[in-house]
Design an enzyme around this catalytic site. Structure first.
Site, mmCIF file in Angstrom:
data_model
loop_
_atom_site.group_PDB
_atom_site.id
_atom_site.type_symbol
_atom_site.label_atom_id
_atom_site.label_comp_id
_atom_site.label_asym_id
_atom_site.label_seq_id
_atom_site.Cartn_x
_atom_site.Cartn_y
_atom_site.Cartn_z
ATOM 1 N N CYS A 31 -3.313 11.260 -29.762
ATOM 2 C CA CYS A 31 -1.963 11.789 -29.947
ATOM 3 C C CYS A 31 -0.963 10.644 -30.126
ATOM 4 O O CYS A 31 -0.555 10.013 -29.141
ATOM 5 C CB CYS A 31 -1.559 12.666 -28.761
ATOM 6 N N CYS A 77 2.406 11.325 -28.447
ATOM 7 C CA CYS A 77 2.352 11.140 -26.988
ATOM 8 C C CYS A 77 2.329 9.663 -26.608
ATOM 9 O O CYS A 77 3.021 9.237 -25.675
ATOM 10 C CB CYS A 77 1.097 11.807 -26.409
ATOM 11 N N ASP A 78 1.511 8.874 -27.303
ATOM 12 C CA ASP A 78 1.222 7.513 -26.860
ATOM 13 C C ASP A 78 1.730 6.419 -27.788
ATOM 14 O O ASP A 78 1.628 5.236 -27.459
ATOM 15 C CB ASP A 78 -0.299 7.344 -26.700
#
Length: 253
Positions: A76, A79-80
C-alpha cells in the site's frame, strides 16, 4: 487504537466473541434469522449480519518478500509511501493498481522502477499514459522478480528478463507489491451477489445487500478506495442500517 475501540464498544454493552466463521446460512425472508457456524461446531442466530471481512493483498509468494514485510516491503503506497520520501523505490505489477502506486510514489521519491512481467501493461490507457509521462518512473517489461534483497531493510530486488534469461539487480529502499487484492468473501459464494472479483454487491449508496438484514462493509465490498477511513465510514453505515432494520422488524421478534 484497536484496543481503545474494543473497550469503547464493550462500554456500550457490545458482546465481543472470538472465533472463525466457517459456515453461513442466510435467510431470504425479511425478519428471519440468519445462522452462522463458528469454529465448525458453534451456531449463532442473528436477525442482522454485517459482513466486514476485508480483503487480502496478493503477494508474489517469495520467502524474502515475507521476511522483509514491514522492513521495506509493502502492498500500500498510500499507507506507507511517506516513509520512503526521498528514497528510490520499486513497484511490481502491470494493472491500474500498479500504475496508481507508481505515480503516487513518483511524487515522493526521486526514482520509481516499475516491474511488469509481460510485454505490456494491462492498465487502462489513461493510467498507462500517466505512467509513461512521469519522468522519474522507469518501466521494465518482461521482468520477473526473483528475490527481495536486504538484511534489516530492503536494498533492492533481484530480477530476470523472462525473454533473454538475463539476471540483474535493481536497487531501491522500498518494494511495493501491486498485483491486486482478494476479498475475504469465499464463505458467501452462492449466497450473496458478487462481482467478477469476488467483491460483495451492495445497493448504491448503502451497505445493504439484496438479502434482508445482511449488510456488507469495508474492503469486502469496496475495490476502489480500500482505506481504513473509508472502511470505518462504511462500517458505520452498516451499523446504522442494521439498527434501522431491527427497528422496522421489531414486531416480528
Amino acid at each position: 487504537m484497536m484496543e481503545d475501540l474494543r473497550k469503547q464498544a464493550e462500554r456500550f454493552g457490545t458482546d465481543i466473541r472470538f472465533g472463525m466463521v466457517t459456515k453461513v446460512e442466510l435467510n431470504k425472508i425479511a425478519g428471519g434469522n440468519h445462522i452462522l457456524t463458528i469454529d465448525e461446531n458453534k451456531q449463532i442466530e442473528a436477525r442482522t449480519v454485517i459482513i466486514a471481512t476485508g480483503a487480502t493483498a496478493k503477494y508474489l509468494g517469495l520467502e524474502s518478500e515475507k521476511k522483509m514485510m514491514g522492513h521495506g516491503v509493502s502492498a500500500c503506497a498510500i499507507c506507507d509511501g511517506f516513509f520512503f520520501k526521498g528514497k528510490d523505490v520499486i513497484v511490481v505489477g502491470g494493472g491500474d493498481s500498479a500504475a496508481e502506486e507508481a505515480t503516487y510514489l513518483a511524487r515522493l521519491c526521486p526514482s520509481v522502477t516499475l516491474l511488469v512481467r509481460k510485454e505490456a501493461m494491462r492498465a487502462s490507457q489513461i493510467m498507462i499514459k500517466r505512467v509513461e509521462n512521469t519522468a522519474n518512473i522507469k518501466i521494465m517489461y518482461h521482468t520477473d522478480t526473483l528475490e527481495v534483497l536486504g538484511e534489516k531493510t530492503v536494498t533492492g530486488v533481484k530480477i530476470r528478463n523472462n525473454q533473454t534469461g538475463e539476471e540483474s539487480v535493481v536497487e531501491g529502499e522500498g518494494f511495493f507489491v501491486a498485483i491486486g487484492h482478494k476479498p475475504n468473501t469465499d464463505m458467501c459464494k452462492g449466497l450473496i451477489d458478487m462481482d467478477e472479483g469476488g467483491y460483495l454487491k451492495t445497493k448504491h449508496g448503502t451497505a445493504s445487500t439484496k438479502l434482508p438484514g445482511v449488510f456488507a462493509t469495508g474492503d469486502a465490498q469496496d475495490k476502489i478506495f480500500r482505506q481504513a477511513v473509508t472502511a470505518a465510514g462504511s462500517g458505520c453505515m452498516g451499523a446504522l442500517e442494521a439498527e434501522r432494520y431491527l427497528s422496522e422488524h421489531e414486531e416480528m421478534v
